[in-house]
Design an enzyme around this catalytic site. Structure first.
Site, PDB file in Angstrom:
ATOM      1  N   ASP A 107       0.718  -1.356  -0.119  1.00  0.00           N
ATOM      2  CA  ASP A 107       0.010   0.058   0.118  1.00  0.00           C
ATOM      3  C   ASP A 107       1.069   1.137  -0.140  1.00  0.00           C
ATOM      4  O   ASP A 107       1.590   1.355   1.090  1.00  0.00           O
ATOM      5  CB  ASP A 107      -0.967   0.072   1.340  1.00  0.00           C
ATOM      6  CG  ASP A 107      -1.578   1.240   1.396  1.00  0.00           C
ATOM      7  OD1 ASP A 107      -1.703   1.958   0.493  1.00  0.00           O
ATOM      8  OD2 ASP A 107      -2.172   1.574   2.636  1.00  0.00           O
ATOM      9  N   ASP A 126      -4.116   4.021   2.768  1.00  0.00           N
ATOM     10  CA  ASP A 126      -5.500   3.596   2.956  1.00  0.00           C
ATOM     11  C   ASP A 126      -5.883   2.099   3.493  1.00  0.00           C
ATOM     12  O   ASP A 126      -7.017   1.672   3.544  1.00  0.00           O
ATOM     13  CB  ASP A 126      -6.349   3.998   1.828  1.00  0.00           C
ATOM     14  CG  ASP A 126      -5.944   3.280   0.442  1.00  0.00           C
ATOM     15  OD1 ASP A 126      -5.083   2.254   0.636  1.00  0.00           O
ATOM     16  OD2 ASP A 126      -6.406   3.490  -0.586  1.00  0.00           O
ATOM     17  N   ASP A 144      -1.953  -1.181  -3.875  1.00  0.00           N
ATOM     18  CA  ASP A 144      -2.117  -0.571  -5.247  1.00  0.00           C
ATOM     19  C   ASP A 144      -1.084  -0.469  -6.268  1.00  0.00           C
ATOM     20  O   ASP A 144      -0.093  -1.004  -5.915  1.00  0.00           O
ATOM     21  CB  ASP A 144      -2.646   0.920  -4.751  1.00  0.00           C
ATOM     22  CG  ASP A 144      -1.430   1.474  -3.890  1.00  0.00           C
ATOM     23  OD1 ASP A 144      -0.335   1.394  -4.132  1.00  0.00           O
ATOM     24  OD2 ASP A 144      -1.744   2.118  -2.952  1.00  0.00           O
ATOM     25  N   ASP A 147      -5.155 -10.404 -15.876  1.00  0.00           N
ATOM     26  CA  ASP A 147      -6.224 -11.385 -15.775  1.00  0.00           C
ATOM     27  C   ASP A 147      -7.229 -10.861 -17.000  1.00  0.00           C
ATOM     28  O   ASP A 147      -7.752  -9.846 -16.975  1.00  0.00           O
ATOM     29  CB  ASP A 147      -6.899 -11.182 -14.409  1.00  0.00           C
ATOM     30  CG  ASP A 147      -6.856 -12.485 -13.718  1.00  0.00           C
ATOM     31  OD1 ASP A 147      -7.118 -13.656 -14.134  1.00  0.00           O
ATOM     32  OD2 ASP A 147      -6.037 -12.382 -12.595  1.00  0.00           O
ATOM     33  N   ASP A 188      -9.604 -16.302 -17.019  1.00  0.00           N
ATOM     34  CA  ASP A 188     -10.107 -16.563 -16.055  1.00  0.00           C
ATOM     35  C   ASP A 188     -11.258 -17.737 -16.239  1.00  0.00           C
ATOM     36  O   ASP A 188     -12.094 -17.116 -17.423  1.00  0.00           O
ATOM     37  CB  ASP A 188     -10.839 -15.502 -15.062  1.00  0.00           C
ATOM     38  CG  ASP A 188     -11.525 -15.806 -13.860  1.00  0.00           C
ATOM     39  OD1 ASP A 188     -10.799 -16.443 -13.032  1.00  0.00           O
ATOM     40  OD2 ASP A 188     -12.663 -15.798 -13.681  1.00  0.00           O
ATOM     41  N   GLU A 222      -7.380 -20.595 -17.576  1.00  0.00           N
ATOM     42  CA  GLU A 222      -7.693 -21.560 -16.045  1.00  0.00           C
ATOM     43  C   GLU A 222      -8.809 -22.261 -16.436  1.00  0.00           C
ATOM     44  O   GLU A 222     -10.151 -21.947 -16.904  1.00  0.00           O
ATOM     45  CB  GLU A 222      -8.210 -20.324 -15.190  1.00  0.00           C
ATOM     46  CG  GLU A 222      -8.592 -21.070 -13.837  1.00  0.00           C
ATOM     47  CD  GLU A 222      -9.368 -20.050 -12.928  1.00  0.00           C
ATOM     48  OE1 GLU A 222      -9.241 -20.280 -11.795  1.00  0.00           O
ATOM     49  OE2 GLU A 222     -10.041 -19.537 -13.353  1.00  0.00           O
ATOM     50  N   HIS A 280      -4.248 -17.181  -5.777  1.00  0.00           N
ATOM     51  CA  HIS A 280      -5.075 -16.293  -4.961  1.00  0.00           C
ATOM     52  C   HIS A 280      -6.263 -17.165  -4.597  1.00  0.00           C
ATOM     53  O   HIS A 280      -7.294 -16.690  -3.767  1.00  0.00           O
ATOM     54  CB  HIS A 280      -5.544 -15.153  -5.549  1.00  0.00           C
ATOM     55  CG  HIS A 280      -6.432 -15.395  -7.167  1.00  0.00           C
ATOM     56  ND1 HIS A 280      -5.519 -16.012  -8.016  1.00  0.00           N
ATOM     57  CD2 HIS A 280      -7.485 -15.217  -7.189  1.00  0.00           C
ATOM     58  CE1 HIS A 280      -6.477 -16.208  -9.035  1.00  0.00           C
ATOM     59  NE2 HIS A 280      -7.786 -15.636  -8.729  1.00  0.00           N
ATOM     60  N   ASP A 281      -6.792 -18.195  -5.334  1.00  0.00           N
ATOM     61  CA  ASP A 281      -7.818 -18.900  -5.233  1.00  0.00           C
ATOM     62  C   ASP A 281      -7.753 -20.073  -4.044  1.00  0.00           C
ATOM     63  O   ASP A 281      -8.739 -20.717  -4.152  1.00  0.00           O
ATOM     64  CB  ASP A 281      -8.582 -19.542  -6.627  1.00  0.00           C
ATOM     65  CG  ASP A 281      -9.376 -18.311  -7.258  1.00  0.00           C
ATOM     66  OD1 ASP A 281      -9.690 -17.662  -6.377  1.00  0.00           O
ATOM     67  OD2 ASP A 281      -9.433 -18.528  -8.421  1.00  0.00           O
TER      68      ASP A 281
END
Length: 589
Positions: free
Chosen positions: A48, A52, A56, A125, A232, A286, A360-361
């Site tokens: 970050d 916040d 990013d 992605d 995806d 994927e 990430h999944d």
């Protein structure tokens, strides 16, 4: 000092590493994406830059020298498009804009230039099975049945007694996140299909205008200079004629009617011809339900044109008997070896593998396939050794290079993932106790991989100066980048040296694969052979001390151990007792 430090070695030198020009030395079909190492960045959790609490694009840019030092060749960036964030960016509102939380298009352009300046490519992605329900196409589609965008999505009357069949969906298909795959729209009195969250309506790929809009968007990004796409759930874009009911005992009801549906290959081949052909880019599809035979058809110039696939067979072995991701089953190492070997050999000469154990999944690969306690370091190095010595392009998910682990969930309020939240709600309604629910969430939730990157031992692991959007793993005081880079024999340095080893060792990339000892319950051993070069990898997947004995069919005159995660003596690979989660790679002459 933790266990495992100052015990390992990776030697990128040796005969294989001395090859200066592979094209002259070996008869192989060289492609940069075959030789690359991919590093996946989940930007919301990476770094970050503005305090916040949300990672990013400028945060990624700030860490480019880190990626360069690690030695990776490609960054796969999870979605940064404009999104209401119902599914952490996989619900796209505008394909040609950046989510405000992540920055601006200028930030993106600067990041892309910074990567290219360091000879690191970028793939993005591509999420085109569905959009957000806030995408302008869907906003227009639900205004009226006569809208020009109505046929951009999949609408049907239900089978109930209310207007438009309200009360019973058109079929029994389930959402991947739980519940029906259909939601009723009051304005137009019809149901729309969403294989994921209700805020992610499925696009109607039968409509040629939809396909052309997608292809035009893809050309736009490629013309900006990105280097390819991770696609995806691309094998879900075609649905069966008539949308028939599915088998309720299949694990994902309806999947047989939308995993590699009747026109899926046609659509992917058309995408290749319209967008990708003639471009030197990387494409990975994927494909949750793809078989070997289907994957072969998706891949290469003789198939539909993609470079490689993500299959799910090895990462769903621990699903329960129902096939539901929210059940926990067991599997044996021989089963694991059988599945990996099937794909290693099944795509040989027909396509290319993606080699991964997590992203990430999925939960953290170390907690799932290794030991995140006493042998965290040894097992992290062992798993990395496997990733970099199998045939295929290896994928490193952020934090794996320092041995990040699953998060110890203690409260339901810590759960962020929409899929996990839906599971919690369902089990609450069924009367489950909190401890029972959190036990499964702690093992299975995607949140495990989405906790902030652990940069140092400060309060928020150096991720942010604000309040992080998701809790930081409390073990960051011991597991962090600063500590790992300061230790010469850490997991981080082992990854860096493995990357160098693979880049210098043609047999590790292009060599044939041969499984040894398929029924051994503790040891995974295999050969990689390219002409006269041979690599023997021996991995102990257990905390025990099994004895490895080289099969008599494998002969050699000399052997050098070039990768190991424990200190070793001069013993050869003929027979030796392995230590917990030990890994060795020998060059055989």
């Amino acid at each position: 000092m933790e266990r495992g430090e100052s015990q390992s070695s990776v030697d990128p030198s040796g005969d294989a590493g001395e090859v200066a020009d592979w094209a002259d030395a070996f008869d192989v079909n060289r492609e940069w994406w075959r030789e690359a190492v991919v590093y996946q960045i989940y930007p919301r959790s990476f770094f970050d830059s503005d305090g916040d609490g949300i990672g990013d694009l400028r945060g990624v840019e700030a860490k480019l020298d880190y990626l360069d030092a690690l030695g990776v060749d490609v960054v796969w960036l999870n979605p940064v498009y404009d999104s209401p964030n119902a599914d952490n960016g996989y619900d796209i509102r505008d394909y040609r804009a950046i989510m405000a939380e992540f920055g601006t298009m200028d930030d993106f352009d600067r990041l892309l230039d910074g990567l290219h300046d360091r000879d690191i490519r970028l793939i993005m992605d591509l999420v085109v099975n569905h959009t957000s329900d806030e995408h302008e196409w869907f906003r227009q589609a639900r205004e009226s049945e006569d809208s020009e965008y109505r046929d951009f999505y999949i609408w049907r009357e239900g089978r109930g007694d209310g207007p438009g069949g309200k009360g019973k969906p058109p079929n029994n298909w389930e959402s991947a996140f739980g519940g029906s795959a259909w939601s009723y729209d009051e304005r137009t009195e019809a149901y729309y299909l969403h294989l994921f969250d209700e805020k992610q309506p499925d696009l109607n790929w039968r409509n040629p205008e939809v396909r052309e809009r997608i292809y035009d968007m893809m050309r736009w990004w490629l013309d900006k200079g990105i280097d390819g796409f991770r696609m995806d759930v691309i094998d879900l874009i075609s649905k069966a004629d008539g949308l028939p009911d599915g088998d309720p005992d299949s694990g994902w009801t309806g999947a047989e009617h939308f995993m590699t549906g009747p026109r899926a290959h046609e659509y992917v081949a058309e995408m290749y011809e319209e967008v990708l052909e003639g471009r030197d880019v990387m494409t990975v599809g994927e494909m949750p339900g793809a078989s070997i035979e289907q994957a072969q058809q998706y891949l290469g110039p003789d198939g539909d044109g993609l470079n490689m696939v993500f299959h799910f067979e090895h990462v769903t072995l621990d699903y329960g008997e129902s096939g539901d991701r929210w059940t926990v089953g067991e599997f044996s190492l021989p089963e694991f070896k059988r599945v990996l070997s099937k794909w290693q050999n099944g795509l040989h000469g027909e396509g290319w593998n993606s080699v991964y154990l997590g992203n990430h999944d999925w939960p953290r690969m170390l907690s799932r396939f290794g030991d995140d306690g006493l042998y965290r370091i040894e097992s992290a190095k062992m798993l990395a050794t496997m990733l970099f010595t199998l045939r295929g392009t290896p994928y490193v998910y952020q934090g794996d290079e320092i041995g990040m682990t699953n998060f110890p969930f203690e409260r339901e309020s810590q759960v962020q993932d929409v899929s996990a939240r839906n599971f919690v709600q369902r089990k609450r309604e069924e009367g489950w106790e909190t401890d029972e629910i959190l036990e499964i969430v702690s093992y299975r939730s995607r949140d495990n991989a989405r906790t902030p990157m652990q940069w140092d031992d400060s309060e928020n692991a150096g991720f942010t100066e604000g309040e992080p959007w998701i809790p930081v793993n409390p073990n960051h005081d011991a597991v962090n980048v600063a500590d790992a880079r300061a230790r010469d024999d850490s997991i981080w340095h082992y990854y860096r040296e493995l990357i160098e080893f693979r880049q210098a060792t043609p047999a590790a990339i292009y060599g044939d694969y041969e499984l040894l000892l398929p029924d051994d319950p503790d040891v995974y051993a295999y050969l990689r052979t390219l002409d006269d070069d041979r690599l023997l990898t021996v991995l102990n997947f257990d905390e025990g001390t099994p004895t490895f004995s080289l099969p008599g069919s494998v002969d050699y005159d000399d052997a050098e151990c070039v990768v190991h995660n424990y200190a070793i003596d001069a013993e050869g690979p003929q027979s030796f007792e392995m230590r917990p989660y030990e890994a060795r790679v020998y060059e055989l002459d």
